[in-house]
Design an enzyme around this catalytic site. Structure first.
Site, mmCIF file in Angstrom:
data_model
loop_
_atom_site.group_PDB
_atom_site.id
_atom_site.type_symbol
_atom_site.label_atom_id
_atom_site.label_comp_id
_atom_site.label_asym_id
_atom_site.label_seq_id
_atom_site.Cartn_x
_atom_site.Cartn_y
_atom_site.Cartn_z
ATOM 1 N N HIS A 131 0.877 -1.174 0.000
ATOM 2 C CA HIS A 131 0.000 0.000 0.000
ATOM 3 C C HIS A 131 0.916 1.227 0.000
ATOM 4 O O HIS A 131 0.959 2.002 0.949
ATOM 5 C CB HIS A 131 -0.948 -0.032 1.204
ATOM 6 C CG HIS A 131 -2.180 0.823 1.043
ATOM 7 N ND1 HIS A 131 -3.465 0.338 1.222
ATOM 8 C CD2 HIS A 131 -2.327 2.125 0.733
ATOM 9 C CE1 HIS A 131 -4.342 1.322 1.032
ATOM 10 N NE2 HIS A 131 -3.677 2.414 0.739
ATOM 11 N N ASN A 175 -2.219 -2.311 -3.810
ATOM 12 C CA ASN A 175 -3.345 -1.400 -3.682
ATOM 13 C C ASN A 175 -3.219 -0.283 -4.716
ATOM 14 O O ASN A 175 -2.271 0.506 -4.676
ATOM 15 C CB ASN A 175 -3.364 -0.762 -2.285
ATOM 16 C CG ASN A 175 -4.537 0.197 -2.121
ATOM 17 O OD1 ASN A 175 -5.681 -0.242 -2.026
ATOM 18 N ND2 ASN A 175 -4.271 1.495 -2.123
ATOM 19 N N GLU A 176 -4.160 -0.243 -5.628
ATOM 20 C CA GLU A 176 -4.304 0.863 -6.578
ATOM 21 C C GLU A 176 -3.023 1.243 -7.327
ATOM 22 O O GLU A 176 -2.472 2.336 -7.114
ATOM 23 C CB GLU A 176 -4.836 2.111 -5.872
ATOM 24 C CG GLU A 176 -6.206 1.960 -5.267
ATOM 25 C CD GLU A 176 -6.703 3.274 -4.661
ATOM 26 O OE1 GLU A 176 -5.997 4.292 -4.741
ATOM 27 O OE2 GLU A 176 -7.806 3.279 -4.114
ATOM 28 N N GLU A 377 -12.474 -0.914 -0.523
ATOM 29 C CA GLU A 377 -12.493 0.396 0.132
ATOM 30 C C GLU A 377 -13.671 1.212 -0.351
ATOM 31 O O GLU A 377 -13.989 1.217 -1.539
ATOM 32 C CB GLU A 377 -11.238 1.226 -0.192
ATOM 33 C CG GLU A 377 -10.003 0.843 0.557
ATOM 34 C CD GLU A 377 -8.807 1.708 0.178
ATOM 35 O OE1 GLU A 377 -8.976 2.906 -0.123
ATOM 36 O OE2 GLU A 377 -7.692 1.157 0.177
ATOM 37 N N GLU A 436 -3.562 11.052 6.015
ATOM 38 C CA GLU A 436 -4.193 10.959 4.697
ATOM 39 C C GLU A 436 -3.226 11.464 3.622
ATOM 40 O O GLU A 436 -3.477 12.444 2.931
ATOM 41 C CB GLU A 436 -5.530 11.709 4.725
ATOM 42 C CG GLU A 436 -6.306 11.769 3.427
ATOM 43 C CD GLU A 436 -6.452 10.446 2.673
ATOM 44 O OE1 GLU A 436 -6.768 9.424 3.303
ATOM 45 O OE2 GLU A 436 -6.231 10.457 1.456
ATOM 46 N N TRP A 437 -2.087 10.817 3.497
ATOM 47 C CA TRP A 437 -1.109 11.081 2.443
ATOM 48 C C TRP A 437 -0.823 12.577 2.329
ATOM 49 O O TRP A 437 -0.588 13.226 3.330
ATOM 50 C CB TRP A 437 -1.588 10.447 1.121
ATOM 51 C CG TRP A 437 -1.904 8.988 1.275
ATOM 52 C CD1 TRP A 437 -3.148 8.406 1.215
ATOM 53 C CD2 TRP A 437 -0.989 7.898 1.569
ATOM 54 N NE1 TRP A 437 -3.051 7.039 1.425
ATOM 55 C CE2 TRP A 437 -1.748 6.708 1.643
ATOM 56 C CE3 TRP A 437 0.398 7.803 1.758
ATOM 57 C CZ2 TRP A 437 -1.178 5.459 1.901
ATOM 58 C CZ3 TRP A 437 0.970 6.551 2.017
ATOM 59 C CH2 TRP A 437 0.181 5.411 2.079
HETATM 60 C C1 BGC Z 1 -6.320 4.792 -0.727
HETATM 61 C C2 BGC Z 1 -6.248 5.130 0.752
HETATM 62 C C3 BGC Z 1 -6.664 6.587 0.971
HETATM 63 C C4 BGC Z 1 -8.075 6.749 0.456
HETATM 64 C C5 BGC Z 1 -8.646 8.135 0.669
HETATM 65 C C6 BGC Z 1 -7.590 5.280 -1.367
HETATM 66 O O1 BGC Z 1 -7.393 5.489 -2.722
HETATM 67 O O2 BGC Z 1 -6.157 3.423 -0.923
HETATM 68 O O3 BGC Z 1 -4.952 4.898 1.217
HETATM 69 O O4 BGC Z 1 -6.567 6.969 2.297
HETATM 70 O O5 BGC Z 1 -8.063 6.508 -0.932
HETATM 71 O O6 BGC Z 1 -7.906 9.076 -0.020
#
Ligand code: BGC
EC number: 3.2.1.21
Length: 475
Positions: A131, A175-176, A377, A436-437
């Protein structure tokens, strides 16, 4: 405790099929903190956050939710919530600090404790191998632009599979890959902060190759659990019916949806138009053997859905740096608002019906090649205070979750727009507010409020709502 509720739980619960999984999801880098503890090595994200202006308000992930040190408390929250399953990610640099070579026992021990305590709490572990936290030494050698990273990922997957394969029920390789390729390599708003636009396209291929090698490695390690990957999907709409806007929507759909799903599920890339010249160059190095590796049989397909996207030809205005579409402002096309729709704290349009649309598209595009699907998610951030003294009344989040889960269930039911899709579960993003990144701590997605000054966890009303939903299902 009696709580205000906006959504009748019993009605929604009665529509959830038996053995449908309800869970919550999280990711290592967003919650663990303890970045230098227990022998963990740095990741590309550790370096990226040091770049001035990279993270909103200069926030640091060094502590995040301190989950590394608060594991028992967090598992107790999961147990009280009563989820069937918890999707977490293993931190590659915690397990293999250099991204190659020896594994770190303390890192493995940490995930042993997590997995064992989940199992003791009756919660099924779903483990994501990647991730977004690439070990920094690999990033220094080009990260996902370097084919070698895919091989290193295969080795890491084997080590994780060998250690945890007897207890993990489901494995998500990546993940993505879209988000890493777009945000990390094309536009530079996520780690590693490269802004290569179309020259970033090899990062897609190398991630998908890593996925394939990861599946092979997990199978070689004889894991007992199912194996899949998680892709981000968004339905793409043209802003108007003009030929130009429809062309942009088509291209955007290829770049956002099909580049990741087609090779994995069909064993080939979609045909791209000439705008993708750098990709075509890179493609010369893509062999049939690569495509075979990428096209592994899967036990499930993970879908992350947050919002739909509308696009138009022509440059957009400069967007906020943390906006996921910021990068698009450098391109000759732009995303367009949905003025009729409510928005989340991130400004994302709230469009539950489009989740059904995505599921229908997956069915129409992949047919029998689409394995059972988990929505791995879905969730929303809303403006919420930094500290609270009682459960937050987050009615919007409850509504968001109820509407999205309801829409997905209706879509796959007889007569629904995605009838025939074998939908197996829904994981709420996320258990607790976290890092949140690029948005730092400004976007709270959790069912549990976290006060980052004290680390106090306070379940929100949505937590109790989700708990009621879980309990109200038919046995
Ligand atoms: C990601 C998460 C992120 C969420 C909200 C998703 O695309 O996998 O890590 O926190 O989006 O931005």
């Amino acid at each position: 405790m009696t709580l205000e509720r906006t959504t009748p739980v019993a009605h929604l619960a009665s529509r959830i099929p038996p053995s449908f999984t309800l869970g919550v999801a999280a990711a290592a880098f967003q919650i663990e903190g303890a970045l230098a503890d227990g022998g963990r090595g740095p990741s590309g994200w550790d370096a990226f956050v040091e770049k001035p202006g990279a993270i909103e308000a200069g926030a640091s992930p060094a502590v995040a939710c301190d989950h590394y040190n608060r594991l028992p408390e967090d598992v107790a929250l999961l147990q009280d919530l009563g989820v069937d399953s918890y999707r977490f990610s293993l931190s590659w640099p915690r397990i293999q600090p250099d991204g190659r070579g020896p594994v770190n026992q303390a890192g493995l021990d940490f995930y042993d404790r997590l997995i064992d305590s989940l199992l003791a709490a009756g919660i099924t572990p779903m483990a994501t191998l990647y991730h977004w936290d690439t070990p920094l030494p690999l990033e220094h050698r080009g990260g996902w632009l370097n084919r070698e990273t895919a091989k290193r990922f295969g080795d890491y997957a084997y080590a994780a599979g060998a250690r945890f394969g007897d207890r993990v029920s489901q494995w998500v390789t990546l993940n993505e890959p879209l988000s890493v390729a777009f945000n990390g390599y094309a536009f530079g708003v996520h780690a590693p902060g490269r802004a290569l636009l179309f020259d970033a396209l090899p990062a897609i291929h190398h991630q998908l190759l890593a996925h394939g090698l990861g599946v092979q490695a997990l199978r070689a390690a004889s894991v007992v659990g199912g194996i899949g990957l998680t892709n981000f999907h968004a339905p793409i709409e043209p802003a108007s019916n003009t030929r130009r806007d429809r062309l942009v929507a088509h291209v955007y759909d290829l770049a956002m949806n099909r580049m990741y799903a087609d090779p994995v599920l069909l064993g080939r890339y979609p045909r791209l138009p000439l705008w993708a010249q750098p990709w075509l160059r890179a493609k010369a190095r893509i062999t049939d053997a690569d495509l075979q590796t990428i096209h592994q049989p899967l036990d499930f397909y993970g879908l992350n859905y947050y919002f739909p996207v509308k696009v138009a030809m022509g440059r957009g205005q400069e967007l906020r740096r943390t906006d996921p579409h910021h990068a698009m402002s450098r391109l000759p096309f732009r995303t367009v608002d949905y003025p009729e729709l409510a928005r989340t704290g991130f400004g994302w349009p709230v469009a539950p019906d489009h989740l059904g649309t995505v599921l229908g598209q997956l069915r129409d595009r992949y047919g029998a090649a689409l394995p059972p699907v988990y929505i791995t998610e879905g969730g929303a951030s809303f403006p919420e205070p930094d500290s609270v003294s009682a459960p937050l009344r987050d009615a919007e989040r409850q509504q968001y979750l109820a509407d999205h889960l309801g829409s997905a269930l209706a879509a796959v039911a007889p007569g629904g727009v995605a009838e025939g899709v074998d939908l197996r579960g829904y994981y709420v993003w996320t258990l607790m507010d976290n890092f949140e990144w690029a948005a730092g701590y400004t976007q709270r997605f959790g069912l549990v409020h976290v006060d980052f000054a004290t680390q106090a966890r306070t379940p929100k009303q949505s937590y109790y709502w989700f708990r009621d939903l879980i309990r109200s299902r038919e046995p």
